[in-house]
Scaffold this motif. Structure first.
Motif, PDB file in Angstrom:
ATOM      1  N   GLY B 157       0.785  -1.228   0.000  1.00 50.75           N
ATOM      2  CA  GLY B 157       0.000   0.000   0.000  1.00 50.75           C
ATOM      3  C   GLY B 157       0.814   1.273   0.000  1.00 50.75           C
ATOM      4  N   SER B 158       2.133   1.178  -0.038  1.00 47.95           N
ATOM      5  CA  SER B 158       2.972   2.378  -0.079  1.00 47.95           C
ATOM      6  C   SER B 158       3.843   2.357  -1.322  1.00 47.95           C
ATOM      7  N   ASP B 159       4.096   3.547  -1.869  1.00 44.43           N
ATOM      8  CA  ASP B 159       5.012   3.613  -3.005  1.00 44.43           C
ATOM      9  C   ASP B 159       5.562   5.032  -3.118  1.00 44.43           C
ATOM     10  N   TYR B 160       6.653   5.139  -3.868  1.00 48.38           N
ATOM     11  CA  TYR B 160       7.331   6.423  -4.053  1.00 48.38           C
ATOM     12  C   TYR B 160       7.639   6.604  -5.539  1.00 48.38           C
ATOM     13  N   SER B 202      13.292  16.134   0.090  1.00 44.71           N
ATOM     14  CA  SER B 202      14.217  15.211  -0.561  1.00 44.71           C
ATOM     15  C   SER B 202      13.544  13.843  -0.540  1.00 44.71           C
ATOM     16  N   LYS B 203      14.130  12.855  -1.246  1.00 38.99           N
ATOM     17  CA  LYS B 203      13.430  11.563  -1.386  1.00 38.99           C
ATOM     18  C   LYS B 203      13.004  10.993  -0.042  1.00 38.99           C
ATOM     19  N   ASP B 204      13.937  10.970   0.909  1.00 45.94           N
ATOM     20  CA  ASP B 204      13.605  10.366   2.203  1.00 45.94           C
ATOM     21  C   ASP B 204      12.573  11.212   2.948  1.00 45.94           C
ATOM     22  N   THR B 205      12.690  12.523   2.868  1.00 47.97           N
ATOM     23  CA  THR B 205      11.713  13.406   3.522  1.00 47.97           C
ATOM     24  C   THR B 205      10.332  13.202   2.919  1.00 47.97           C
ATOM     25  N   CYS B 206      10.282  13.003   1.623  1.00 44.96           N
ATOM     26  CA  CYS B 206       9.017  12.785   0.920  1.00 44.96           C
ATOM     27  C   CYS B 206       8.299  11.555   1.486  1.00 44.96           C
ATOM     28  N   MET B 207       9.058  10.488   1.710  1.00 43.31           N
ATOM     29  CA  MET B 207       8.469   9.276   2.294  1.00 43.31           C
ATOM     30  C   MET B 207       7.981   9.554   3.715  1.00 43.31           C
ATOM     31  N   VAL B 208       8.798  10.276   4.483  1.00 42.25           N
ATOM     32  CA  VAL B 208       8.448  10.568   5.878  1.00 42.25           C
ATOM     33  C   VAL B 208       7.183  11.426   5.944  1.00 42.25           C
ATOM     34  N   LEU B 209       7.108  12.453   5.075  1.00 43.07           N
ATOM     35  CA  LEU B 209       5.934  13.340   5.092  1.00 43.07           C
ATOM     36  C   LEU B 209       4.650  12.578   4.771  1.00 43.07           C
ATOM     37  N   GLY B 210       4.713  11.704   3.785  1.00 37.08           N
ATOM     38  CA  GLY B 210       3.524  10.934   3.405  1.00 37.08           C
ATOM     39  C   GLY B 210       3.092   9.997   4.523  1.00 37.08           C
ATOM     40  N   SER B 273       5.046  10.540  -2.527  1.00 35.51           N
ATOM     41  CA  SER B 273       4.896   9.233  -1.884  1.00 35.51           C
ATOM     42  C   SER B 273       3.431   9.032  -1.503  1.00 35.51           C
ATOM     43  N   VAL B 274       3.023   7.774  -1.468  1.00 35.28           N
ATOM     44  CA  VAL B 274       1.651   7.415  -1.090  1.00 35.28           C
ATOM     45  C   VAL B 274       1.719   6.349   0.003  1.00 35.28           C
ATOM     46  N   HIS B 275       0.930   6.544   1.061  1.00 34.71           N
ATOM     47  CA  HIS B 275       0.889   5.584   2.170  1.00 34.71           C
ATOM     48  C   HIS B 275      -0.562   5.309   2.533  1.00 34.71           C
ATOM     49  N   CYS B 276      -0.893   4.057   2.784  1.00 33.13           N
ATOM     50  CA  CYS B 276      -2.248   3.696   3.180  1.00 33.13           C
ATOM     51  C   CYS B 276      -2.283   3.257   4.638  1.00 33.13           C
ATOM     52  N   PHE B 277      -2.985   4.025   5.473  1.00 32.51           N
ATOM     53  CA  PHE B 277      -3.189   3.636   6.876  1.00 32.51           C
ATOM     54  C   PHE B 277      -4.522   2.892   6.907  1.00 32.51           C
ATOM     55  N   CYS B 278      -4.503   1.660   7.376  1.00 30.37           N
ATOM     56  CA  CYS B 278      -5.489   0.638   7.042  1.00 30.37           C
ATOM     57  C   CYS B 278      -6.743   0.634   7.915  1.00 30.37           C
ATOM     58  N   LEU B 279      -7.533  -0.438   7.742  1.00 31.16           N
ATOM     59  CA  LEU B 279      -8.737  -0.654   8.546  1.00 31.16           C
ATOM     60  C   LEU B 279      -8.430  -0.769  10.031  1.00 31.16           C
ATOM     61  N   SER B 280      -7.181  -1.039  10.377  1.00 31.86           N
ATOM     62  CA  SER B 280      -6.775  -1.000  11.783  1.00 31.86           C
ATOM     63  C   SER B 280      -5.812   0.173  11.949  1.00 31.86           C
ATOM     64  N   SER B 281      -6.354   1.389  11.776  1.00 31.39           N
ATOM     65  CA  SER B 281      -5.537   2.609  11.863  1.00 31.39           C
ATOM     66  C   SER B 281      -5.232   2.900  13.326  1.00 31.39           C
ATOM     67  N   ARG B 282      -4.159   2.302  13.812  1.00 35.63           N
ATOM     68  CA  ARG B 282      -3.886   2.326  15.250  1.00 35.63           C
ATOM     69  C   ARG B 282      -2.936   3.454  15.634  1.00 35.63           C
TER      70      ARG B 282
END
Lengths: 226, 325
Positions: B157-160, B202-210, B273-282
């Motif tokens: 569910g995540s990609d960059y 930057s690439k790593d920051t982009c992942m962190v922000l998402g 970047s895209v991140h999916c926080f799921c049905l168990s968004s804990r």
């Protein structure tokens, strides 16, 4: 045993399952299980099938239902087990081991997450008379946890750890599970994919392609990652 | 002075709360989504799945057992007031967070999920090299300490992707569709999800922000920049127009909400970047006051105006630290 709940068929099966039980299952039906099931995933498959180790217990004598799962469990100081929640792990990664697994263990039901391809069902499951039941959600960890009455045994715990060990579980009204494949090798997921895929291209209408492409990229949205 | 004992108490309580209690904001949105799916003839299976999840949250709360057995990779986000004083300092805080993780794994219990990537060795307590991760941020004019824990699955569910300015909004939409379709099939992303998007940095920051956008904002909260806020709503609707629901069944429950965070990036690029926080968004947050009082809540309040500042100085910073533009 089959019933109806809001238009969705419901089945109550006892594990180990009888071949006749599986013949009546329709795609998209809801299943609840009673009886004995065991967990087993890549750690078990690698030891048993790739490395040819002797099984720690006669699996065929216990059940024919293999759950692709790692429980949220702990072992207390007095050696007793506490299982809080159980959810499945994605099964498509384990397809390559299943032909031999079915032959060696007589397994007839796989419970997991996400199913496998229709091709795998036709080539691997149908000859073995096996079906795939998918967990729901994902995942209904607490509901499935409630369905566990007792831990009957844990095998290869030292060798594989809590997540990968073989857990033999006595279950009651364990579910809900959905019938993802039937004995003819049809897949519920692929049936839905085909309906969704039919209009997916139109979502991209008018969107220009990216300036920089990537190796391995496909524009065929009917492809799957598994 | 915030004592070591209070820090460990708070962290342990947070592990229990996050694992067991679904955050109210996500629950309310999912209830509404379930009703919408149930009203459609073709989305019967998707509605069935969502109803089962609602039952599951209730079972978890009643039994005090985890809502999902996949513990994910439990981690912490720490926001320290600039005036906060910790007993034993940040080294002691980090010991507390590691101790709470190990204790919670045994107590709740959580699945020991953390293994060495090559040897696959498992310490059995969700603690290891660089695990749990601890991210830091700071807040001016405050003497409290805030700890948030997030339990998020990590396989799908995540990609960059590095996009370019010329790709524009088209490129953003296309990449989002690609990710949601790819991981939405068979429900690998465990949708409906809070979709976090990182743009820029930057690439790593982009992942962190998402990742932080997905995990550390509440459903319904909009980015303060009106243009970004409008894009959030547009992308949410786009995701729900795919025709996919829970588990990849026919329906329209893919995105519970879309949260975008941005960072200034290289002039030639537009990383996403895209991140999916799921049905168990804990997630669960605690604020420890200087006097030791602990207040718990679901809203991490991570992205403060200070976090999103784009100036050299910040009102109230001391003359000694102030630079002239």
């Amino acid at each position: 045993m089959a019933g109806h709940d809001g238009g969705i068929k419901t089945y109550r099966l006892t594990a180990p399952v009888q071949p006749d039980d599986l013949a009546g299952l329709e795609l998209g039906g809801v299943v609840y299980l009673d009886g004995l099931i065991y967990t087993g995933r890549e750690g078990v498959y690698r030891r048993l099938l790739d490395q040819g180790e002797t099984p720690p217990v006669d699996l065929a004598g216990i059940s024919n239902v293999n759950f692709h799962c790692s429980p949220a469990a702990a072992i207390d100081d007095d050696g007793t087990f506490r299982v809080g929640a159980v959810t499945a792990t994605a099964s498509f990664r384990f397809a390559k081991w299943l032909p031999q697994w079915f032959r060696q263990t007589g397994c007839r039901v796989i419970i997991g997450k996400g199913g496998m391809s229709e091709r795998d069902y036709r080539e691997i499951f149908v000859p073995a008379g096996a079906v795939y039941l998918t967990t729901v959600g994902y995942g209904t960890g607490a509901l499935l946890g409630r369905g566990i009455q007792a831990v009957e045994g844990v095998h290869w715990l030292d060798e594989l750890g809590i997540a990968q060990a073989i857990w033999v579980l006595r279950v009651k009204e364990f579910g809900p599970l959905l019938v993802e494949s039937d004995l003819a090798g049809n897949s519920l997921f692929e049936r839905h994919n085909r309906r969704i895929d039919s209009h997916i291209e139109s979502l991209y209408d008018g969107l220009k392609p990216p300036a920089l492409r990537r190796f391995g990229e496909t524009d065929d949205k009917t492809d799957e990652l598994i | 002075m915030i004592t070591s004992q209070r820090m460990e108490d708070a962290a342990l309580a947070l592990m229990h709360k996050a694992a067991i209690d679904i955050p109210e904001d996500y629950l309310d949105a999912l209830r509404a989504m379930t009703e919408a799916e149930a009203a459609k003839d073709e989305a019967g299976l998707s509605a069935f799945v969502l109803e089962a999840m609602l039952e599951n949250y209730q079972a978890a709360e009643q039994d005090r057992r985890p809502m999902c057995a996949d513990t994910g990779v439990p981690r912490y986000f720490v926001k320290a007031g600039n005036e906060a004083r910790l007993q034993g300092g940040f080294v002691e805080l980090e010991r507390c967070l590691r101790a709470a993780t190990a204790r919670a794994t045994q107590e709740i219990p959580l699945r020991p999920n953390r293994v060495h990537p090559l040897s696959r060795h498992d310490n059995g307590d969700n603690v290891g090299i660089n695990a749990p991760e601890i991210d830091y941020s700071f807040e001016p004019d405050a003497d409290w300490l805030e700890i948030t824990t997030v339990h998020k699955g990590g396989l799908f569910g995540s990609d960059y992707r590095m996009l370019f300015p010329g790709d524009g909004i088209d490129g953003i939409k296309r990449f989002l569709l690609d990710v949601l379709i790819a991981f939405g099939k068979r429900g690998l992303a465990c949708q409906p999800a809070i979709v976090g998007i990182g743009l820029g940095g930057s690439k790593d920051t982009c992942m962190v922000l998402g990742k932080q956008a997905a995990c550390l904002r509440v459903v319904g909260e909009r980015n303060p920049d009106p243009e970004i806020a409008a894009l959030e709503l547009e992308l949410k609707d786009l995701g729900n127009s795919i025709g996919m629901g829970a588990m990849g069944f026919v329906g329209s429950s893919m995105v519970v909400d879309c949260q975008i965070e941005v960072g200034y990036c290289h002039t030639g690029g537009m990383p996403m970047s895209v991140h999916c926080f799921c049905l168990s968004s804990r997630r669960a947050t605690a604020r420890i006051q200087a006097d030791g009082q602990i207040d718990y809540r679901h809203d991490p309040r991570w992205f403060t105006p200070y976090m999103r500042r784009d100036t050299v100085t910040w009102p109230g910073t001391t003359a000694a630290s102030r630079r002239t533009g």
